[in-house]
Design a protein around this motif. Structure first.
Motif, PDB file in Angstrom:
ATOM      1  N   GLN A  15       0.943  -1.086  -0.041  1.00  0.00           N
ATOM      2  CA  GLN A  15       0.165  -0.029  -0.014  1.00  0.00           C
ATOM      3  C   GLN A  15       1.159   1.032  -0.134  1.00  0.00           C
ATOM      4  O   GLN A  15       1.981   1.433   0.837  1.00  0.00           O
ATOM      5  CB  GLN A  15      -0.999   0.013   1.101  1.00  0.00           C
ATOM      6  CG  GLN A  15      -1.870  -1.261   1.275  1.00  0.00           C
ATOM      7  CD  GLN A  15      -3.070  -1.031   0.177  1.00  0.00           C
ATOM      8  OE1 GLN A  15      -3.464   0.000  -0.194  1.00  0.00           O
ATOM      9  NE2 GLN A  15      -3.499  -2.130  -0.222  1.00  0.00           N
ATOM     10  N   TYR A  16       0.482   2.287  -0.847  1.00  0.00           N
ATOM     11  CA  TYR A  16       1.229   3.554  -0.536  1.00  0.00           C
ATOM     12  C   TYR A  16       0.501   4.697  -0.446  1.00  0.00           C
ATOM     13  O   TYR A  16      -0.741   4.603  -0.645  1.00  0.00           O
ATOM     14  CB  TYR A  16       1.772   3.762  -2.388  1.00  0.00           C
ATOM     15  CG  TYR A  16       2.891   2.684  -2.734  1.00  0.00           C
ATOM     16  CD1 TYR A  16       4.004   3.019  -2.506  1.00  0.00           C
ATOM     17  CD2 TYR A  16       2.372   1.672  -3.384  1.00  0.00           C
ATOM     18  CE1 TYR A  16       5.137   1.983  -2.937  1.00  0.00           C
ATOM     19  CE2 TYR A  16       3.278   0.652  -3.944  1.00  0.00           C
ATOM     20  CZ  TYR A  16       4.728   0.906  -3.519  1.00  0.00           C
ATOM     21  OH  TYR A  16       5.533   0.066  -3.921  1.00  0.00           O
ATOM     22  N   VAL A  17       0.771   5.822   0.292  1.00  0.00           N
ATOM     23  CA  VAL A  17       0.279   6.902   0.344  1.00  0.00           C
ATOM     24  C   VAL A  17       0.125   7.713  -0.930  1.00  0.00           C
ATOM     25  O   VAL A  17       1.242   7.707  -1.694  1.00  0.00           O
ATOM     26  CB  VAL A  17       1.012   7.731   1.448  1.00  0.00           C
ATOM     27  CG1 VAL A  17       0.280   9.132   1.699  1.00  0.00           C
ATOM     28  CG2 VAL A  17       0.807   7.081   2.563  1.00  0.00           C
ATOM     29  N   THR A  18      -0.988   7.987  -1.262  1.00  0.00           N
ATOM     30  CA  THR A  18      -1.178   8.747  -2.545  1.00  0.00           C
ATOM     31  C   THR A  18      -1.469  10.353  -2.433  1.00  0.00           C
ATOM     32  O   THR A  18      -2.164  10.636  -1.413  1.00  0.00           O
ATOM     33  CB  THR A  18      -2.071   8.128  -3.438  1.00  0.00           C
ATOM     34  OG1 THR A  18      -3.284   8.122  -2.860  1.00  0.00           O
ATOM     35  CG2 THR A  18      -1.414   6.794  -3.995  1.00  0.00           C
ATOM     36  N   VAL A  60       3.587   7.964  -3.073  1.00  0.00           N
ATOM     37  CA  VAL A  60       4.789   8.480  -2.193  1.00  0.00           C
ATOM     38  C   VAL A  60       5.846   7.169  -2.231  1.00  0.00           C
ATOM     39  O   VAL A  60       5.364   6.239  -1.440  1.00  0.00           O
ATOM     40  CB  VAL A  60       4.698   8.835  -0.869  1.00  0.00           C
ATOM     41  CG1 VAL A  60       5.925   9.101   0.001  1.00  0.00           C
ATOM     42  CG2 VAL A  60       3.618  10.181  -0.591  1.00  0.00           C
ATOM     43  N   MET A  61       7.085   7.089  -2.622  1.00  0.00           N
ATOM     44  CA  MET A  61       7.922   6.194  -2.654  1.00  0.00           C
ATOM     45  C   MET A  61       8.962   6.375  -1.561  1.00  0.00           C
ATOM     46  O   MET A  61       9.465   5.295  -1.052  1.00  0.00           O
ATOM     47  CB  MET A  61       8.820   6.142  -4.048  1.00  0.00           C
ATOM     48  CG  MET A  61       7.455   5.968  -5.325  1.00  0.00           C
ATOM     49  SD  MET A  61       6.693   4.533  -5.334  1.00  0.00           S
ATOM     50  CE  MET A  61       7.453   3.497  -5.445  1.00  0.00           C
ATOM     51  N   ASP A  62       9.013   7.437  -1.176  1.00  0.00           N
ATOM     52  CA  ASP A  62      10.325   7.828  -0.182  1.00  0.00           C
ATOM     53  C   ASP A  62       9.837   8.928   0.632  1.00  0.00           C
ATOM     54  O   ASP A  62       9.310   9.899  -0.157  1.00  0.00           O
ATOM     55  CB  ASP A  62      11.587   7.482  -0.685  1.00  0.00           C
ATOM     56  CG  ASP A  62      12.764   7.486   0.373  1.00  0.00           C
ATOM     57  OD1 ASP A  62      12.661   7.280   1.409  1.00  0.00           O
ATOM     58  OD2 ASP A  62      13.812   7.322  -0.051  1.00  0.00           O
ATOM     59  N   GLU A  63      10.428   9.251   1.760  1.00  0.00           N
ATOM     60  CA  GLU A  63      10.545  10.721   2.149  1.00  0.00           C
ATOM     61  C   GLU A  63      11.929  11.044   2.790  1.00  0.00           C
ATOM     62  O   GLU A  63      12.734  10.009   3.343  1.00  0.00           O
ATOM     63  CB  GLU A  63       9.423  10.693   3.403  1.00  0.00           C
ATOM     64  CG  GLU A  63       8.232   9.973   3.403  1.00  0.00           C
ATOM     65  CD  GLU A  63       7.396  10.187   4.563  1.00  0.00           C
ATOM     66  OE1 GLU A  63       7.439  11.319   5.160  1.00  0.00           O
ATOM     67  OE2 GLU A  63       6.662   9.040   4.801  1.00  0.00           O
ATOM     68  N   PHE A  64      12.288  12.161   2.850  1.00  0.00           N
ATOM     69  CA  PHE A  64      13.357  12.716   3.677  1.00  0.00           C
ATOM     70  C   PHE A  64      13.468  13.976   4.143  1.00  0.00           C
ATOM     71  O   PHE A  64      12.490  14.951   3.670  1.00  0.00           O
ATOM     72  CB  PHE A  64      14.506  12.363   2.800  1.00  0.00           C
ATOM     73  CG  PHE A  64      14.550  13.222   1.449  1.00  0.00           C
ATOM     74  CD1 PHE A  64      15.361  14.309   1.688  1.00  0.00           C
ATOM     75  CD2 PHE A  64      13.766  13.022   0.342  1.00  0.00           C
ATOM     76  CE1 PHE A  64      15.386  15.106   0.283  1.00  0.00           C
ATOM     77  CE2 PHE A  64      13.874  13.428  -0.677  1.00  0.00           C
ATOM     78  CZ  PHE A  64      14.621  14.813  -0.693  1.00  0.00           C
ATOM     79  N   ASP A  65      14.093  14.552   5.012  1.00  0.00           N
ATOM     80  CA  ASP A  65      14.331  15.953   5.429  1.00  0.00           C
ATOM     81  C   ASP A  65      15.770  16.467   4.804  1.00  0.00           C
ATOM     82  O   ASP A  65      16.465  15.724   4.653  1.00  0.00           O
ATOM     83  CB  ASP A  65      14.334  15.853   7.193  1.00  0.00           C
ATOM     84  CG  ASP A  65      13.027  15.460   7.655  1.00  0.00           C
ATOM     85  OD1 ASP A  65      12.197  16.100   7.009  1.00  0.00           O
ATOM     86  OD2 ASP A  65      13.092  14.594   8.480  1.00  0.00           O
ATOM     87  N   PHE A  66      15.748  17.668   4.426  1.00  0.00           N
ATOM     88  CA  PHE A  66      16.990  18.497   4.119  1.00  0.00           C
ATOM     89  C   PHE A  66      16.812  19.784   4.122  1.00  0.00           C
ATOM     90  O   PHE A  66      15.841  20.610   4.057  1.00  0.00           O
ATOM     91  CB  PHE A  66      16.970  18.273   2.540  1.00  0.00           C
ATOM     92  CG  PHE A  66      18.317  18.916   1.900  1.00  0.00           C
ATOM     93  CD1 PHE A  66      19.508  18.681   2.435  1.00  0.00           C
ATOM     94  CD2 PHE A  66      17.890  20.083   0.983  1.00  0.00           C
ATOM     95  CE1 PHE A  66      20.455  19.462   1.671  1.00  0.00           C
ATOM     96  CE2 PHE A  66      18.890  20.688   0.572  1.00  0.00           C
ATOM     97  CZ  PHE A  66      20.346  20.473   0.977  1.00  0.00           C
TER      98      PHE A  66
END
Length: 86
Positions: free
Chosen positions: A7-10, A25-31
């Motif tokens: 399941q993916y968040v869309t 959403v395949m990935d998340e990150f902070d920058f």
């Protein structure tokens, strides 16, 4: 061996032609103290991972919104940071 359905968040964005498209959403990150999502286009029941897109994400409780990174220099910095994390 059985296949497990993931399941993916869309979320939905508007493309250049004004058409709404669904992204997963395949990935998340902070920058630099900001949160980003890496997403792929949802086509029917499949996810097209040929092209990935990065959006700035704003999370408020359980909800989130995305916004396009419009400054080319900022976008390139974010992409570079993500690639270095891999």
């Amino acid at each position: 061996m059985s296949e497990e359905l993931q399941q993916y968040v869309t979320f939905t964005v508007t493309d250049k032609e004004g058409k709404e498209v669904c992204m997963a959403v395949m990935d998340e990150f902070d920058f630099e103290n900001k949160h980003y999502v890496v997403s792929a286009l949802v086509e029917g029941d499949t996810i097209n991972e040929d092209g990935m897109y990065i959006y700035r994400a704003n999370i408020d409780g359980g909800d989130f919104t995305v916004s396009k990174i419009t400054n080319k220099i900022d976008y390139e910095k974010v992409v570079k940071a993500y690639m270095e994390m891999e």
